[in-house]
Scaffold this motif. Structure first.
Motif, PDB file in Angstrom:
ATOM      1  N   GLU A  30       0.802  -1.218   0.000  1.00 29.32           N
ATOM      2  CA  GLU A  30       0.000   0.000   0.000  1.00 29.32           C
ATOM      3  C   GLU A  30       0.841   1.277   0.000  1.00 29.32           C
ATOM      4  N   GLN A  31       2.153   1.148   0.011  1.00 27.59           N
ATOM      5  CA  GLN A  31       2.995   2.339   0.032  1.00 27.59           C
ATOM      6  C   GLN A  31       2.824   3.157  -1.255  1.00 27.59           C
ATOM      7  N   ARG A  32       2.619   4.478  -1.107  1.00 27.64           N
ATOM      8  CA  ARG A  32       2.485   5.390  -2.248  1.00 27.64           C
ATOM      9  C   ARG A  32       3.863   5.911  -2.624  1.00 27.64           C
ATOM     10  N   PHE A  33       4.595   5.069  -3.325  1.00 26.74           N
ATOM     11  CA  PHE A  33       5.969   5.381  -3.702  1.00 26.74           C
ATOM     12  C   PHE A  33       6.113   5.196  -5.197  1.00 26.74           C
ATOM     13  N   ASP A  34       6.625   6.215  -5.885  1.00 26.00           N
ATOM     14  CA  ASP A  34       6.635   6.204  -7.343  1.00 26.00           C
ATOM     15  C   ASP A  34       7.822   5.479  -7.959  1.00 26.00           C
ATOM     16  N   GLY A  35       8.862   5.238  -7.173  1.00 23.88           N
ATOM     17  CA  GLY A  35      10.059   4.627  -7.732  1.00 23.88           C
ATOM     18  C   GLY A  35       9.988   3.108  -7.748  1.00 23.88           C
ATOM     19  N   ALA A  94      15.257   0.500   3.275  1.00 23.64           N
ATOM     20  CA  ALA A  94      14.331   0.445   4.402  1.00 23.64           C
ATOM     21  C   ALA A  94      14.257  -0.995   4.896  1.00 23.64           C
ATOM     22  N   VAL A  95      13.932  -1.162   6.162  1.00 25.53           N
ATOM     23  CA  VAL A  95      13.839  -2.493   6.757  1.00 25.53           C
ATOM     24  C   VAL A  95      12.421  -2.727   7.249  1.00 25.53           C
ATOM     25  N   LEU A  96      11.932  -3.951   7.029  1.00 23.91           N
ATOM     26  CA  LEU A  96      10.633  -4.360   7.566  1.00 23.91           C
ATOM     27  C   LEU A  96      10.791  -5.764   8.118  1.00 23.91           C
ATOM     28  N   GLU A  97      10.636  -5.899   9.433  1.00 26.69           N
ATOM     29  CA  GLU A  97      10.664  -7.222  10.045  1.00 26.69           C
ATOM     30  C   GLU A  97       9.275  -7.837   9.947  1.00 26.69           C
ATOM     31  N   GLY A  98       9.233  -9.147   9.735  1.00 22.50           N
ATOM     32  CA  GLY A  98       7.984  -9.819   9.367  1.00 22.50           C
ATOM     33  C   GLY A  98       6.890  -9.815  10.400  1.00 22.50           C
ATOM     34  N   ASP A  99       7.196  -9.474  11.647  1.00 16.92           N
ATOM     35  CA  ASP A  99       6.143  -9.399  12.669  1.00 16.92           C
ATOM     36  C   ASP A  99       5.803  -7.954  13.028  1.00 16.92           C
ATOM     37  N   ASP A 100       6.375  -6.992  12.312  1.00 18.48           N
ATOM     38  CA  ASP A 100       5.986  -5.586  12.456  1.00 18.48           C
ATOM     39  C   ASP A 100       5.152  -5.176  11.248  1.00 18.48           C
ATOM     40  N   TYR A 101       4.620  -3.953  11.266  1.00 22.80           N
ATOM     41  CA  TYR A 101       3.939  -3.447  10.068  1.00 22.80           C
ATOM     42  C   TYR A 101       3.918  -1.925  10.111  1.00 22.80           C
ATOM     43  N   TRP A 102       3.725  -1.340   8.929  1.00 23.84           N
ATOM     44  CA  TRP A 102       3.699   0.119   8.799  1.00 23.84           C
ATOM     45  C   TRP A 102       2.267   0.618   8.810  1.00 23.84           C
ATOM     46  N   THR A 103       2.059   1.801   9.368  1.00 24.00           N
ATOM     47  CA  THR A 103       0.706   2.341   9.533  1.00 24.00           C
ATOM     48  C   THR A 103       0.412   3.510   8.615  1.00 24.00           C
ATOM     49  N   SER A 104       1.410   4.018   7.920  1.00 23.95           N
ATOM     50  CA  SER A 104       1.205   5.124   6.991  1.00 23.95           C
ATOM     51  C   SER A 104       1.623   4.706   5.594  1.00 23.95           C
ATOM     52  N   PRO A 105       0.776   4.919   4.578  1.00 19.54           N
ATOM     53  CA  PRO A 105       1.164   4.600   3.201  1.00 19.54           C
ATOM     54  C   PRO A 105       2.219   5.556   2.655  1.00 19.54           C
ATOM     55  N   LEU A 106       2.537   6.604   3.409  1.00 19.53           N
ATOM     56  CA  LEU A 106       3.524   7.593   2.964  1.00 19.53           C
ATOM     57  C   LEU A 106       4.885   7.404   3.633  1.00 19.53           C
TER      58      LEU A 106
END
Length: 319
Positions: A30-35, A94-106
């Motif tokens: 869901e990240q709004r990232f153009d690259g 950027a790092v994302l561990e599998g039991d965490d999550y992001w709350t902002s699409p930006l």
């Protein structure tokens, strides 16, 4: 910002995260990232369906190019991060561990923007929520705002406000400067970021954009709290050497406070009649101990000590 966006890598670190990995991946998609986004999957030989679930997301979004690292051997968290960082090719990581999550699409966009505009920083972190899954408690690490602050290595030693890898985006060039010997000891986000901040500042966006999940299945969560504190204390000399003793006084001060915390934690096995010298020591470690440590301490110590901590915390905050 499409004309200004640089390509990034997202390092997805997983180990037996089948219960939580969909939430992490849904937030990533869901990240709004153009690259372009290189997704480096560093799974540490999961024995559940984590990898099967990750593969279901291939092809869902053309921005993502999946890169799987070898998962035939369990390397442990430090070595897994070492090879994960080395495999990333994006300008930003950027790092994302599998039991965490992001709350902002930006989240990715704003961090990339910050690093593009702030050459004094090689690391951009974000405010986050601490979610204690078993008790359904959630709270922001610091008060939310739309601003940012710059954090030095010494401030990070005193209080690990960055908190965990899932809040972080790095310039890849900074990751390539990490000394090899960092990966020869138990090295988590805290010392990694201290080493990076030795020659740069950390940008901290004060809007919460990530969730750090504490749950029964996590290796860190399963470790008894007193053992976590002792392990951290035991590692301080190695961390001091790793940073060439530049922050020796800061590590010494932290070690002193950790010994206070350990001492007061151990009185939970005694009676409620806590001696006055110990009572006088409590405000000192409350004042200097990072909030995340206090939060976790209150979850596991006996009721008598919880009551003591609550009284002292309330007294300290009212001053």
């Amino acid at each position: 910002m499409s004309d200004k966006t640089r390509n990034i890598s997202v390092l997805l670190v997983s180990f037996n995260h089948q219960k939580h990995i969909r939430q992490a991946l849904d937030a990533l998609i869901e990240q709004r990232f153009d690259g372009t986004i290189e997704l480096v999957v560093a799974d540490d030989k999961s024995t559940d369906d984590t990898l099967t679930i990750i593969r279901e997301y291939e092809g869902k979004d053309a921005r993502f190019a999946f890169k799987y690292l070898d998962y035939s051997e369990n390397l442990g968290i430090t070595k897994n991060y070492k090879r994960g960082f080395a495999a990333c090719t994006g300008e930003y990581v950027a790092v994302l561990e599998g039991d965490d999550y992001w709350t902002s699409p930006l989240k990715l966009e704003r961090q990339a923007e910050f690093l593009r505009d702030h050459w004094e920083s090689d690391l951009c972190s974000v405010n986050y929520f601490v979610y204690v899954e078993d008790s359904a408690q959630i709270s922001a690490r610091v008060a939310a705002s739309q601003g940012y602050r710059l954090i030095s290595a010494r401030e990070l030693i005193a209080d690990n406000i960055v908190g965990n890898f899932s809040t972080c985006m790095y310039r890849r060039t900074a990751l390539t400067r990490i000394p090899e010997k960092l990966f020869d000891i138990k090295s988590y986000d805290w010392i990694t970021n201290i080493v990076i901040a030795k020659s740069t500042l950390i940008g901290f966006l004060e809007e919460p954009m990530s969730v750090y999940r504490l749950h029964g299945g996590g290796v860190w969560t399963q470790t008894p709290h007193i053992e976590k504190l002792k392990a951290q204390l035991d590692l301080l000399p190695a961390y001091d050497e790793l940073t060439e003793f530049v922050f020796h006084d800061d590590f010494e001060k932290l070690g002193s406070h950790l010994r206070h915390v350990i001492k007061v934690s151990q009185i939970g096995h005694a009676t409620e009649a806590v001696s006055q010298p110990v009572l006088r020591a409590v405000p000192a470690f409350v004042r200097y101990t990072p909030p995340i440590i206090l939060m976790m301490l209150k979850l596991i110590v006996p009721v008598a000590v919880k009551d003591l901590l609550s009284r002292v915390l309330n007294r300290s905050r009212s001053r």
